[in-house]
Write a protein that holds these residues in place. Structure first.
Motif, PDB file in Angstrom:
ATOM      1  N   VAL A  69       0.890  -1.164   0.000  1.00 36.62           N
ATOM      2  CA  VAL A  69       0.000   0.000   0.000  1.00 36.62           C
ATOM      3  C   VAL A  69       0.921   1.204   0.000  1.00 36.62           C
ATOM      4  N   GLU A  70       1.063   1.791  -1.169  1.00 38.85           N
ATOM      5  CA  GLU A  70       2.049   2.865  -1.323  1.00 38.85           C
ATOM      6  C   GLU A  70       1.701   3.746  -2.507  1.00 38.85           C
ATOM      7  N   GLN A  71       2.398   4.858  -2.557  1.00 44.47           N
ATOM      8  CA  GLN A  71       2.193   5.774  -3.676  1.00 44.47           C
ATOM      9  C   GLN A  71       2.608   5.105  -4.991  1.00 44.47           C
ATOM     10  N   HIS A  72       1.867   5.389  -6.033  1.00 44.55           N
ATOM     11  CA  HIS A  72       2.247   4.970  -7.380  1.00 44.55           C
ATOM     12  C   HIS A  72       2.045   6.138  -8.329  1.00 44.55           C
ATOM     13  N   GLY A  73       2.531   7.292  -7.897  1.00 46.70           N
ATOM     14  CA  GLY A  73       2.390   8.483  -8.716  1.00 46.70           C
ATOM     15  C   GLY A  73       0.983   9.046  -8.627  1.00 46.70           C
ATOM     16  N   VAL A 104      -2.585  -0.838  -6.048  1.00 46.82           N
ATOM     17  CA  VAL A 104      -2.442  -1.477  -7.363  1.00 46.82           C
ATOM     18  C   VAL A 104      -1.512  -2.692  -7.346  1.00 46.82           C
ATOM     19  N   ASP A 105      -0.452  -2.665  -6.563  1.00 46.68           N
ATOM     20  CA  ASP A 105       0.486  -3.803  -6.549  1.00 46.68           C
ATOM     21  C   ASP A 105      -0.212  -5.097  -6.132  1.00 46.68           C
ATOM     22  N   CYS A 106      -1.020  -4.993  -5.105  1.00 44.69           N
ATOM     23  CA  CYS A 106      -1.710  -6.183  -4.599  1.00 44.69           C
ATOM     24  C   CYS A 106      -2.764  -6.672  -5.593  1.00 44.69           C
ATOM     25  N   GLY A 154       3.881  -8.634  -6.055  1.00 39.61           N
ATOM     26  CA  GLY A 154       3.519  -7.549  -6.957  1.00 39.61           C
ATOM     27  C   GLY A 154       4.284  -6.264  -6.702  1.00 39.61           C
ATOM     28  N   HIS A 155       5.270  -6.295  -5.809  1.00 39.11           N
ATOM     29  CA  HIS A 155       5.969  -5.063  -5.432  1.00 39.11           C
ATOM     30  C   HIS A 155       7.472  -5.310  -5.304  1.00 39.11           C
ATOM     31  N   GLY A 156       8.255  -4.609  -6.102  1.00 38.42           N
ATOM     32  CA  GLY A 156       9.696  -4.812  -6.119  1.00 38.42           C
ATOM     33  C   GLY A 156      10.364  -4.617  -4.767  1.00 38.42           C
TER      34      GLY A 156
HETATM   35 ZN    ZN Z   1       4.964  -0.897  -5.611  1.00 32.42          ZN
END
Ligand code: ZN
Length: 144
Positions: free
Chosen positions: A44-48, A55-57, A125-127
Motif C-alpha cells: 500500500v504505497e504511492q504509485h504516482g 495497485v500492486d496487490c 507484486g511489489h519490487g
Molecule cells: Zn509498488
C-alpha cells in the motif's frame, strides 16, 4: 430449467478463502502431489498521481487467479496487501511494514499452509518486497 449461477467476483474453485476447513483437509490430501496455494503479495504505497495505492496487490491477485483458473490443485489465498515500502514513506498514503515484521508474517503464513499439506507459493507484486521475501524463503527452507 436451471439458470446458470451469476458470476462471482472470484472464480469459484480458485479461492482458498471460499473453502471450508474440511474442504482444505480433503483438498490437501486428495492428490499424489501437494496442492499449491498462491499467496499474492502487494504494497500500500504511492504509485504516482495516476494510480491508486493498492495497485500492486490487485495486480498480483489478478495474476494468481489467472494462473489458478481451472487448476484443481491450485488455490489463491487472500492477498496480503501490505509490504515493505519504507522508501516511499515520504509520500502520503504509504503504509509500510518493517522488514522484520513483513518477514515474520510471510514465514508464519507459509508455515501454516505447509503444515496443512500445501505447497505455499508467494506471488509478489511489489519490487520493494523482494529482499524480505528472499529472507523468508531462506528461513522457511532452513525449517524444511
Ligand atoms: Zn509498488
Amino acid at each position: 430449467m436451471n439458470e446458470p449461477a451469476p458470476a462471482l467476483p472470484i472464480p469459484p474453485g480458485s479461492s482458498f478463502a471460499l473453502m471450508t476447513s474440511p474442504d482444505t483437509e480433503r483438498h490437501a490430501t486428495a492428490g499424489v502431489h501437494k496442492p499449491v496455494v498462491i499467496l499474492p503479495l502487494g504494497a500500500v504505497e504511492q504509485h504516482g498521481p495516476h494510480l491508486p495505492l493498492g495497485v500492486d496487490c490487485w495486480l498480483a491477485e489478478a495474476v494468481a487467479l489467472a494462473a489458478a483458473e481451472g487448476q484443481a490443485s491450485m488455490r489463491v489465498a487472500e492477498p496480503f496487501a501490505y509490504g515493505s515500502s519504507e522508501h516511499h514513506r515520504s509520500f502520503s498514503g504509504t503504509m509500510s511494514l518493517s522488514p522484520q515484521t513483513f518477514i515474520a508474517v510471510l514465514v508464519d503464513l507459509c508455515t501454516c499452509l505447509a503444515e496443512d499439506g500445501y505447497l505455499p507459493v508467494m506471488l509478489n507484486g511489489h519490487g520493494g518486497n523482494r529482499a524480505a521475501i528472499q529472507v523468508a524463503i531462506t528461513t522457511l527452507g532452513k525449517r524444511g
